[in-house]
Design a protein around this motif. Structure first.
Motif, PDB file in Angstrom:
ATOM      1  N   SER A   7     -13.770  12.887   7.295  1.00  0.00           N
ATOM      2  CA  SER A   7     -14.567  13.234   7.087  1.00  0.00           C
ATOM      3  C   SER A   7     -15.560  12.680   6.080  1.00  0.00           C
ATOM      4  O   SER A   7     -15.238  11.317   5.845  1.00  0.00           O
ATOM      5  CB  SER A   7     -14.504  15.029   5.722  1.00  0.00           C
ATOM      6  OG  SER A   7     -13.512  15.225   5.795  1.00  0.00           O
ATOM      7  N   PHE A 258     -10.246  24.472   2.395  1.00  0.00           N
ATOM      8  CA  PHE A 258     -11.378  25.260   1.748  1.00  0.00           C
ATOM      9  C   PHE A 258     -10.016  24.688   0.209  1.00  0.00           C
ATOM     10  O   PHE A 258     -10.437  25.241  -0.694  1.00  0.00           O
ATOM     11  CB  PHE A 258     -11.178  26.502   1.924  1.00  0.00           C
ATOM     12  CG  PHE A 258     -12.309  27.193   2.990  1.00  0.00           C
ATOM     13  CD1 PHE A 258     -13.801  26.562   2.854  1.00  0.00           C
ATOM     14  CD2 PHE A 258     -12.234  27.835   3.756  1.00  0.00           C
ATOM     15  CE1 PHE A 258     -14.231  27.222   3.094  1.00  0.00           C
ATOM     16  CE2 PHE A 258     -12.814  27.803   4.570  1.00  0.00           C
ATOM     17  CZ  PHE A 258     -13.882  27.622   4.391  1.00  0.00           C
ATOM     18  N   SER A 261     -11.828  22.303  -2.149  1.00  0.00           N
ATOM     19  CA  SER A 261     -13.159  22.198  -2.260  1.00  0.00           C
ATOM     20  C   SER A 261     -13.618  22.439  -3.022  1.00  0.00           C
ATOM     21  O   SER A 261     -13.842  23.623  -3.873  1.00  0.00           O
ATOM     22  CB  SER A 261     -13.069  22.735  -1.232  1.00  0.00           C
ATOM     23  OG  SER A 261     -13.433  24.061  -1.322  1.00  0.00           O
ATOM     24  N   LEU A 286     -17.772  21.932   5.359  1.00  0.00           N
ATOM     25  CA  LEU A 286     -17.640  23.332   4.984  1.00  0.00           C
ATOM     26  C   LEU A 286     -18.810  24.324   4.235  1.00  0.00           C
ATOM     27  O   LEU A 286     -18.803  23.713   2.883  1.00  0.00           O
ATOM     28  CB  LEU A 286     -16.324  23.560   3.467  1.00  0.00           C
ATOM     29  CG  LEU A 286     -15.046  22.608   3.736  1.00  0.00           C
ATOM     30  CD1 LEU A 286     -14.175  22.749   2.285  1.00  0.00           C
ATOM     31  CD2 LEU A 286     -14.921  23.230   4.724  1.00  0.00           C
TER      32      LEU A 286
END
Length: 290
Positions: A7, A258, A261, A286
């Protein structure tokens, strides 16, 4: 999930410390004094007739050049998404007192798409940010419901593509690919047989990976646990990193992103991030669409 898929940070970037700050020449007091003095001391003759019509206005020399912003479509996209989400949520959250109305996943997807496309046409943004809806056969083979594309000018070739797959709550999920018998054409049946060895999520990951890092897979959740009316998304150009490391790529694996997060992008932030990142850079974000 960070050990599976690389990421990057959000799309914000800091300016180089070596860059010089911009100085507006019209803020200079010395220049203002000179302009005032020239206004009182210099007589400018006014041309007449044809000469006057050919003489450029003094104000035309003070205008900044009209440079088009390549990201002008982003606020328009955000407006389209807002309307599409609001319309879809009416059906996601609707409770029939007689318990007879239960919109299936296909209906919810079409409501979202029809609202989005209608607004994008009203805003005349199709020439810069296009939306291509997949046929039933393409949806089975590629796993995508539609594809958004940032188009280059003037060629209109796709510069960035976002393949979107809609995921529904488990109570609706079973009917997601259940086509009526009369709608199962020979080509659709062939597509179903061809793709039977992979999950629908894996098909879209393979599709995006075959195009490259400028093609993103966006899994759009219409409703999640504890938020039946919320519309969320997980977007990445690096899902293929999970192939071989996980038993399978499915809704459960994607929804795990999720967990823990702390930050969710807006639709605007999502597009700003992917349009400003470096080429070939892995990216996963996200998004909260509604």
């Amino acid at each position: 999930m960070g050990n599976i898929i690389s990421s990057s940070n959000s799309g914000s970037s800091s300016s180089s410390s070596s860059s010089k700050p911009f100085t507006n020449p019209f803020q200079s007091s010395k220049l203002l004094s000179t302009l005032r003095a020239s206004r009182t001391k210099v007589h400018v003759p006014v041309p007449s007739g044809d000469a006057a019509s050919k003489q450029p206005s003094i104000f035309s020399t003070l205008r900044w050049p009209n440079v088009s912003n390549p990201n002008d479509f982003i606020p328009l996209y955000s407006d389209c998404i807002s309307k599409a989400c609001s319309r879809t949520q009416e059906y996601l959250l609707f409770k029939d007192p007689e318990d007879k109305f239960h919109p299936n996943p296909e209906v919810l997807t079409q409501i979202f798409l029809m609202t989005y496309i209608g607004q994008s046409i009203n805003l005349n943004m199709m020439a810069t940010f296009n939306c291509t809806v997949m046929t039933p056969e393409q949806r089975v083979l590629l796993g995508a419901d539609w594809v958004w594309a940032v188009l280059e000018k003037p060629t209109k070739n796709p510069r960035i593509q976002i393949a979107v797959q809609v995921l529904h709550t488990p109570t609706r999920e079973a009917a997601a690919e259940d086509y009526p018998a009369e709608a199962r054409t020979e080509s659709l049946q062939m597509a179903q047989r061809e793709s039977s060895n992979r999950t629908v999520c894996e098909r879209m990951v393979d599709f995006c990976a075959s195009i490259g890092k400028d093609c993103y897979a966006l899994f759009l959740f219409m409703g999640r646990k504890n938020d039946a009316g919320g519309i969320y998304g997980v977007l990445s150009n690096n899902f293929q990193a999970a192939i071989g490391k996980c038993d399978k790529i499915d809704r459960e694996l994607i929804e795990n992103f999720f967990k823990g997060s702390r930050y969710l992008h807006t639709p605007t932030g999502m597009l700003q991030t992917i349009t400003t990142k470096r080429d070939e850079e892995p990216l996963t974000v996200l998004i909260k669409f509604s």
